[in-house]
Enzyme design. Structure first.
Site, PDB file in Angstrom:
ATOM      1  N   ARG A  47       0.831  -1.211   0.000  1.00 39.19           N
ATOM      2  CA  ARG A  47       0.000   0.000   0.000  1.00 39.19           C
ATOM      3  C   ARG A  47       0.862   1.257   0.000  1.00 39.19           C
ATOM      4  NH1 ARG A  47      -4.393  -0.863   4.622  1.00 39.19           N
ATOM      5  NH2 ARG A  47      -2.439  -1.201   5.683  1.00 39.19           N
ATOM      6  N   LYS A 154       2.222 -17.740   8.537  1.00 43.72           N
ATOM      7  CA  LYS A 154       1.456 -17.912   9.757  1.00 43.72           C
ATOM      8  C   LYS A 154       0.996 -16.548  10.283  1.00 43.72           C
ATOM      9  CE  LYS A 154       3.274 -18.031  13.931  1.00 43.72           C
ATOM     10  NZ  LYS A 154       3.958 -16.965  14.659  1.00 43.72           N
ATOM     11  N   HIS A 184       8.598 -21.196   9.706  1.00 41.87           N
ATOM     12  CA  HIS A 184      10.036 -20.987   9.514  1.00 41.87           C
ATOM     13  C   HIS A 184      10.895 -21.952  10.343  1.00 41.87           C
ATOM     14  CE1 HIS A 184       9.869 -18.478  13.153  1.00 41.87           C
ATOM     15  NE2 HIS A 184      11.175 -18.588  13.213  1.00 41.87           N
ATOM     16  N   GLU A 222      12.590 -17.334  25.009  1.00 43.26           N
ATOM     17  CA  GLU A 222      13.066 -16.070  24.411  1.00 43.26           C
ATOM     18  C   GLU A 222      13.334 -15.091  25.537  1.00 43.26           C
ATOM     19  OE1 GLU A 222      11.130 -14.840  20.531  1.00 43.26           O
ATOM     20  OE2 GLU A 222       9.568 -16.029  21.472  1.00 43.26           O
ATOM     21  N   ASP A 241       0.967 -18.569  19.107  1.00 43.70           N
ATOM     22  CA  ASP A 241       2.149 -17.991  18.457  1.00 43.70           C
ATOM     23  C   ASP A 241       3.269 -19.019  18.277  1.00 43.70           C
ATOM     24  OD1 ASP A 241       3.539 -15.657  17.462  1.00 43.70           O
ATOM     25  OD2 ASP A 241       4.747 -15.698  19.281  1.00 43.70           O
ATOM     26  N   HIS A 246       5.265 -24.026  15.529  1.00 45.51           N
ATOM     27  CA  HIS A 246       6.674 -24.398  15.652  1.00 45.51           C
ATOM     28  C   HIS A 246       6.918 -25.610  16.572  1.00 45.51           C
ATOM     29  CE1 HIS A 246       6.919 -20.615  13.739  1.00 45.51           C
ATOM     30  NE2 HIS A 246       7.022 -19.847  14.794  1.00 45.51           N
ATOM     31  N   LYS A 346       8.103 -15.773  26.677  1.00 46.97           N
ATOM     32  CA  LYS A 346       8.875 -14.556  26.419  1.00 46.97           C
ATOM     33  C   LYS A 346       9.410 -14.050  27.757  1.00 46.97           C
ATOM     34  CE  LYS A 346       6.861 -13.328  22.042  1.00 46.97           C
ATOM     35  NZ  LYS A 346       7.935 -13.622  21.080  1.00 46.97           N
TER      36      LYS A 346
HETATM   37  C1  BG6 Z   1       7.523 -16.296  15.426  1.00 53.16           C
HETATM   38  C2  BG6 Z   1       6.695 -15.739  16.541  1.00 53.16           C
HETATM   39  O1  BG6 Z   1       6.758 -17.171  14.645  1.00 53.16           O
HETATM   40  O2  BG6 Z   1       8.630 -17.003  15.974  1.00 53.16           O
HETATM   41  C3  BG6 Z   1       7.542 -14.831  17.430  1.00 53.16           C
HETATM   42  O3  BG6 Z   1       5.605 -15.008  16.016  1.00 53.16           O
HETATM   43  C4  BG6 Z   1       8.759 -15.561  17.914  1.00 53.16           C
HETATM   44  O4  BG6 Z   1       6.793 -14.339  18.529  1.00 53.16           O
HETATM   45  C5  BG6 Z   1       9.496 -16.198  16.750  1.00 53.16           C
HETATM   46  O5  BG6 Z   1       9.593 -14.602  18.545  1.00 53.16           O
HETATM   47  C6  BG6 Z   1      10.602 -17.087  17.242  1.00 53.16           C
HETATM   48  O6  BG6 Z   1      11.378 -17.481  16.154  1.00 53.16           O
HETATM   49  P1  BG6 Z   1      12.911 -17.840  16.339  1.00 53.16           P
HETATM   50  O7  BG6 Z   1      13.340 -18.302  14.992  1.00 53.16           O
HETATM   51  O8  BG6 Z   1      13.588 -16.592  16.794  1.00 53.16           O
HETATM   52  O9  BG6 Z   1      12.929 -18.916  17.384  1.00 53.16           O
END
Ligand code: BG6
Length: 509
Positions: A47, A154, A184, A222, A241, A246, A346
């Site tokens: 946009r 996602k 990812h 994290e 999340d 993951h 987190k």
């Molecule tokens: C993302 C989440 O999919 O993965 C984030 O939305 C998270 O909140 C992140 O911080 C963690 O990814 P990685 O590769 O840093 O472990």
């Protein structure tokens, strides 16, 4: 390895954060490694009213900030920047797609992309359905001679119902083979190595079952808080999340049966079976299987950290979880009765993701340990990040008189592989999709199954606001109540350090 055919990559959400932080750097790296095909172009759509020149300048600034100047001189970057094009449209509006179609046709002709086109939706989730529908209305979902693919980011849905709805909508516009649902974590080298460790070595697999494994532990910690994503996170929380996608992927890879061959559907059939075998959580057993928490303000080593509720975009009365710990059971022959303990959060003491297989003790304890224990705590630690590697813990005789035993570690660190740089997850995933390999992408039925697992928990929390939400001070390992999930009173959660070799050392922020 397949060669990526000539193609046009269309990125929706080109002025957004994901494009800047992940996609463009990954594409630049592929370019530098000569992995992009000769007929290739990138069309950014967003946009923001950029021209192609302004888009190129802004991506140049992004790359310059990320890369070391000595490694990436200007003249390296310019040929890559010439591959970039930009179109500014309002992606939520149907008429915009006439312009998209025109621009795609023009670039296909000038850049000789052979009619192959990959659409990447790096957009907020509510746009996925709209974009897919409009691409299809303009006939951009198929081509007479080339192929069309679509990558969806996602979160894939908000719960089971919305995920099913989205899946159904996408399948009305694209076939399952054309849809690449990205997670990812599957692009991480150390995650793919879980399968290789298990199925390329004769020494682990015979022990990898309920006869020898005591429990499996997966941690994704994290140290950062929600940063500037409070608005998104409020609606998501840690379960959606991190766990729904993951961490359930990691469970699947750790628990799957060997595939018949290394082929996308053979692998995805096996990981799906794991998800199908996970015992559902219900309101009766919820308290004994799930603990949720939210970080509170604290001061660590003189640095003050605000609470989650004080973060930007977060309600001061928020009931969103920033930490979840759960105990899962996989009801099949391999894993019957073996608990899988999973936690993520987190503002924990450090950033670390690891998968740990804890083996059962020997049946008869012959030796005495330094710490007063009577058995070795055999663990195989697969370190996903950082300091990626594998560590095996076992008991060793303490030199000298008697038979005292101490735990020692045998380590492998990826960093020790000279000349091998771990590729970024997005680099691998983009290239796989460009080559038509869907092995590391999630199939619709697996998304459905993973929502089936988390949906009852979300529903129970929603219908029962009194379900405890434990506070934990920022910089600690989450609420103490999570300890109660572990059945064996002699066992605790591991406290992984960011350095694999200093394993077991408690880290602080
Ligand atoms: C993302 C989440 O999919 O993965 C984030 O939305 C998270 O909140 C992140 O911080 C963690 O990814 P990685 O590769 O840093 O472990």
């Amino acid at each position: 390895m397949n060669i990526a055919e000539n193609q046009l990559l269309v990125i929706f959400g080109a002025s957004g954060d994901l494009t800047k932080r992940k996609l463009i750097p990954a594409l630049f790296e592929l370019f530098r490694q000569h992995l992009l095909p000769p007929g290739f172009a990138i069309l950014g759509i967003g946009r923001t009213p950029f021209t192609t020149d302004v888009f190129r300048d802004s991506m140049k600034a992004v790359l310059t900030e990320l890369m070391k100047p000595e490694e990436y001189p200007d003249n390296d970057m310019n040929p890559f920047l010439k591959l970039l094009h930009y179109l500014s449209v309002e992606t939520s509006q149907g008429e915009a797609y006439i312009k998209v179609k025109d621009r795609v046709s023009e670039l296909e002709a000038t850049c000789k992309t052979d009619g192959n086109c990959l659409f990447y939706l790096a957009t907020p989730p509510d746009l996925s359905e709209i974009i897919a529908r409009n691409l299809s209305l303009q006939g951009l979902n198929h081509h007479l001679t080339g192929w069309r693919r679509i990558i969806v980011e996602k979160p894939f849905g908000f719960n089971l119902e919305t995920a099913r709805h989205l899946n159904q909508q996408l399948l009305e516009c694209f076939t399952e083979e054309q849809i690449y649902r990205i997670d990812h974590y599957l692009g991480k080298e150390s995650v793919q190595n879980v399968m290789v460790t298990r199925f390329s070595n004769g020494i682990f697999e015979p022990l990898w079952n309920r006869n020898y494994v005591h429990h499996v532990e997966i941690t994704s910690a994290e140290s950062l808080g929600v940063e500037n994503r409070g608005g998104y996170y409020e609606k998501s929380g840690a379960l959606r999340d991190m766990i729904q996608n993951h961490l359930l992927q990691l469970v699947s890879l750790a628990a799957m049966e060997p595939p018949t061959r290394i082929h996308s559907n053979a692998i995805r059939n096996e990981t799906l079976k794991v998800l199908q075998s996970i015992r559902p959580v219900n309101t009766k057993n919820l308290n004994s299987l799930v603990i949720r928490g939210q970080y509170t303000a604290s001061t660590v080593k003189g640095v003050k950290y605000i609470s989650y509720r004080e973060e930007k975009g977060v309600s001061p009365e928020s009931r969103t979880e920033t930490y979840v710990a759960l105990k899962l059971y996989i009801d099949n022959w391999r894993w019957g009765g073996v608990p899988f303990y999973i936690r993520t959060g987190k503002r924990l003491p450090t950033r670390v993701t690891e998968l740990v297989v804890h083996f059962k003790p020997t049946p008869h304890h012959l030796f005495c340990f330094d710490e007063g224990r009577f058995n070795s705590d055999n663990q195989l630690v697969i370190r996903i990040q950082p300091d990626e590697g594998i560590l095996l813990k076992f008991g060793m005789k303490v030199p000298g008189a008697g038979f005292n035993v101490r735990d020692v570690n045998m380590n492998f660190h990826y960093a020790d592989l000279k000349g091998e740089k771990l590729p970024e997850a997005y680099q691998r995933l983009l290239l796989d999709c460009m080559q038509g390999d869907s092995t590391l992408f999630t199939r619709g039925d697996a998304i459905d199954q993973s929502w089936r697992i988390v949906d009852p928990i979300l529903a129970a929390w929603e219908n029962n606001p009194g379900f405890p939400m434990y506070g934990y001070p920022a910089g600690t390992w989450g609420p103490q109540q999570a300890d109660s999930l572990i059945d064996d009173p002699a066992m605790t959660w591991r406290y992984p350090c960011k350095n694999l070799a200093d394993d077991g050392i408690y880290c602080e922020l």
